[in-house]
Design a protein around this motif. Sequence first.
Motif, PDB file in Angstrom:
ATOM      1  N   GLU A 121     -33.631 -37.229  53.827  1.00  0.00           N
ATOM      2  CA  GLU A 121     -33.534 -35.878  53.267  1.00  0.00           C
ATOM      3  C   GLU A 121     -32.560 -35.016  54.066  1.00  0.00           C
ATOM      4  O   GLU A 121     -31.791 -34.243  53.493  1.00  0.00           O
ATOM      5  N   ASP A 122     -32.582 -35.167  55.393  1.00  0.00           N
ATOM      6  CA  ASP A 122     -31.646 -34.411  56.222  1.00  0.00           C
ATOM      7  C   ASP A 122     -30.205 -34.837  55.952  1.00  0.00           C
ATOM      8  O   ASP A 122     -29.297 -33.997  55.943  1.00  0.00           O
ATOM      9  N   LYS A 138     -37.627 -38.371  56.176  1.00  0.00           N
ATOM     10  CA  LYS A 138     -37.125 -37.095  56.688  1.00  0.00           C
ATOM     11  C   LYS A 138     -35.652 -37.216  57.038  1.00  0.00           C
ATOM     12  O   LYS A 138     -34.852 -36.328  56.735  1.00  0.00           O
ATOM     13  N   ARG A 139     -35.262 -38.325  57.662  1.00  0.00           N
ATOM     14  CA  ARG A 139     -33.860 -38.541  58.009  1.00  0.00           C
ATOM     15  C   ARG A 139     -33.004 -38.628  56.756  1.00  0.00           C
ATOM     16  O   ARG A 139     -31.913 -38.051  56.691  1.00  0.00           O
TER      17      ARG A 139
END
Length: 92
Positions: A38-39, A35-36
């Motif tokens: 992708e962010d 997730k990090r």
Amino acid sequence: MAQRRGEFSRRWAALRDGLHEFYVGPYRDTFLREKRDEDDLFMIVVLGEALGVPDPAAYYSAELMPAVWQDFHAWHRRIGIPASPLDHVACC
């Protein structure tokens, strides 16, 4: 009858939560890391034009800039830039 239904619901919820923890628990760090990442990619796409990267979709990504400003400081510190890389944004 209502008491049995409440007991069944409580036990079912406990089983569901236990199974979720069993299957997701070992991969929680992996999910957070992805997730990090992708962010970070999203932040680069949105701020690419401001950072000097030619972006053919800059017209569309400029609309998303207000959505990323609150996370901008944490992002540039996390990727290793000690001060704001943008001339017009002084967050540090």
